[in-house]
Design an enzyme around this catalytic site. Structure first.
Site, PDB file in Angstrom:
ATOM      1  N   HIS A 186      50.794  61.763  51.676  1.00  0.00           N
ATOM      2  CA  HIS A 186      51.513  61.364  52.904  1.00  0.00           C
ATOM      3  C   HIS A 186      52.294  62.517  53.529  1.00  0.00           C
ATOM      4  CE1 HIS A 186      50.502  57.171  52.655  1.00  0.00           C
ATOM      5  NE2 HIS A 186      51.057  56.999  51.478  1.00  0.00           N
ATOM      6  N   ASP A 219      42.940  56.860  47.837  1.00  0.00           N
ATOM      7  CA  ASP A 219      44.172  56.086  47.707  1.00  0.00           C
ATOM      8  C   ASP A 219      44.121  54.917  48.690  1.00  0.00           C
ATOM      9  OD1 ASP A 219      47.273  56.556  46.671  1.00  0.00           O
ATOM     10  OD2 ASP A 219      47.182  55.546  48.619  1.00  0.00           O
ATOM     11  N   HIS A 234      46.312  53.924  50.637  1.00  0.00           N
ATOM     12  CA  HIS A 234      46.991  54.226  51.897  1.00  0.00           C
ATOM     13  C   HIS A 234      46.340  55.429  52.592  1.00  0.00           C
ATOM     14  CE1 HIS A 234      50.038  52.137  49.399  1.00  0.00           C
ATOM     15  NE2 HIS A 234      50.299  51.543  50.541  1.00  0.00           N
ATOM     16  N   ASP A 263      45.720  52.455  43.865  1.00  0.00           N
ATOM     17  CA  ASP A 263      46.394  51.266  44.383  1.00  0.00           C
ATOM     18  C   ASP A 263      45.435  50.363  45.153  1.00  0.00           C
ATOM     19  OD1 ASP A 263      46.327  53.433  46.109  1.00  0.00           O
ATOM     20  OD2 ASP A 263      48.447  53.366  46.633  1.00  0.00           O
TER      21      ASP A 263
HETATM   22 ZN   LIG Z   1      48.895  54.686  48.097  1.00  0.00          ZN
END
Ligand SMILES: [Zn+2]
Ligand SMILES: [Zn+2]
Lengths: 343, 343
Positions: free
Chosen positions: B160, B196, B198, B285
């Site tokens: 991120h 991931d 996200h 995740d």
């Molecule tokens: Zn994540």
């Protein structure tokens, strides 16, 4: 001087705010307006009247429809997602993020339309937000009806709210909406003088490209103070608005002489602009004991601020903004108004 | 396959995060890396080695000096301001705010360089952040030394983090720094595959204008999922980078067939790009019981992800990212690696 007030402000009561890494009780709370109202009555400032109810149209002249919808629906959506308490954003746009596309999810819209995580939306916040706008607009109509001045006892405050973003305890920009209404109803030029301790970043953003509103703000220097990312001296307006934005960033510890000199200069510039109306974003968090601010004004200086504004000799709408030293907020706010009346 | 790991990750332990209006215990916690390490050992995946210590120079190839300074000094400045706990931002830039001027105050810099209020900086966070980068860079050197694959058990995660912003539990972009190091040392093209849950908004932002890194991300659709403001299908890169960014936003409830189809397409595109090296941002995740995610992958699907990546037949660096169902994170992460080895 007539005072416009609505008890609907009680419908906005934030459970807290994230400040300096801790979740603390909100500084912006209902007692603030009540203390000002009590002082208004104690000093017999004038008749306290209820606001007219306006349609949403004057708000749409200033704010994005998406922001207005979010403020109305956020808490309902929040509850539907199974969450409790008030609605807060927790992430936000920065460089490299999409600004061209409004997110569809609640958390995405909260992120897109906000700029801090301390401004809570509760189940009944919208009624208070709308009422606060009505209080400001009713003040504007008093001037249109021939009053020399009026005091809109707005709460929640408004000057941090931009066209499409809320934050800093502000959701809709009461002063900007009132100024726009005055223009729409025939005024040619409006000056907005923001004496709140914090930069009126929302008001600046709303009118930055326009020459029909001259925005003047005295405030804690953004090198030291919230909102940190706007309010510098070199922000002078853009395009047609160039020259119509004037910031006086002042450092922590500023006392009356330094403040007065800046205010005098700002007022001189407003006089030269020759506005039809002056709107004052009246924050009193410049007071020496304000719990979140760092200027050093005393009670008497607020009286002098009022007198200096009076010297402009223009129809003047006072719109309540910040001020958090709750015990003294009434004295200081009303001192500005009595200073204006008595000068 | 060698595993690079440092216990220095324990030096970053966030006291909590603001999520959905409540201050809750942080999901990103030291146990995560320990569970993966335990499973690595249990499955005898390979030798666990300590990272080399690298200078800051490889980081400066990716990140802004101001961000790097802030991550090192923020907590010290925080304490000097009389505050306790970990350092968090509470306001941020949005439309109309200054992006051209880095604030000087701590709160201003925290606002300028971050994009959420859930990513805490503690007194010892920097040591863990730097160590996590060293873990990634050491993995890169293993490939340069002829290893077919390596696993950098990074914590805190990195994907991120953009060139000049941190958030989403990420401070510096471990995968991007490793990719840049590989390029600087002679690789012509690097593909980064981000699995991931996200969107790897930081990695995308860092390489968006470049054609020497092909970024492919499969993730929760930003219409539903953090970070909400990036990760859409129409983000394909810009300038020289046009065509070298590929997003597969997938909706909540995605199960293996839908995921596999997207991954197959992403891998096909990576094969066509003919990279010298593949870096995998390995988040798990996507697991069905992850507490903050909404995909439906089962243990066995992680094995299949590993096998599919193996089919690219490229030197491959696995860099640990997210995954919060702590009990299963080890099984799922190591399943990807054994799937890769065994395929
Ligand atoms: Zn994540
Ligand atoms: Zn204020």
């Amino acid at each position: 001087m007539k005072i416009v007030y609505s008890a609907d402000h009680f419908l906005h009561h934030a459970p807290g705010e994230l400040l300096f890494g801790e979740f603390v009780p909100a500084f912006e709370k209902p007692e603030r307006a009540e203390l000002v109202l009590a002082r208004v009555r104690e000093m017999e400032l004038g008749e306290v009247i209820a606001p007219q109810i306006f349609p949403l149209e004057p708000i749409t002249r200033v704010h994005a429809p998406g922001l207005m919808e979010l403020l109305q629906s956020a808490h309902k959506e929040w509850v539907e997602l199974g969450r409790s308490g008030a609605a807060y954003p927790y992430t936000w746009p920065t460089r490299g993020m999409r600004m061209d596309r409004v997110p569809t999810s609640l958390d995405g819209r909260l992120a897109f339309y906000s700029f801090d995580c301390g401004t809570a939306l509760t189940a009944t916040s919208w009624q208070a937000i709308k009422s606060s706008v009505d209080v400001a607009l009713t003040g504007a109509t008093l001037l249109q009806g021939g009053e020399r001045a009026a005091f809109s006892l707005c709460r929640p405050p408004g000057h941090h709210a931009g066209a499409d973003h809320y934050g800093g305890y502000c959701f809709l920009n009461n002063a900007a909406i009132a100024a726009q209404k005055l223009l729409d109803d025939g005024a040619k030029r409006v000056a907005i003088l923001d004496v709140d301790y914090h930069h009126g970043n929302g008001t600046q953003q709303i009118f930055y490209n326009r020459d029909d509103v001259f925005f003047v703000s005295l405030h804690g220097h953004p090198d030291q103070e919230y909102p940190y990312l706007l309010g510098f001296e070199d922000e002078k307006g853009a395009g047609k608005g160039e020259g119509y934005n004037l910031n006086f960033p002042l450092h922590w510890g500023t006392e009356w002489p330094g403040y007065e000199a800046a205010l005098q200069e700002g007022i001189k510039r407003i006089a030269a602009y020759a506005p039809d109306v002056v709107v004052v974003s009246l924050g009193v968090d410049t007071y020496k004991d304000d719990p979140i601010s760092h200027f050093k004004l005393e009670h008497e200086h607020f009286t002098r601020i009022g007198a200096m504004i009076k010297a402009l000799n223009k129809p003047t709408l006072f719109v309540m903004e910040g001020g958090y030293a709750v015990a003294e907020i009434g004295i200081n706010a009303v001192n500005v108004l009595t200073g204006f009346k008595g000068a």
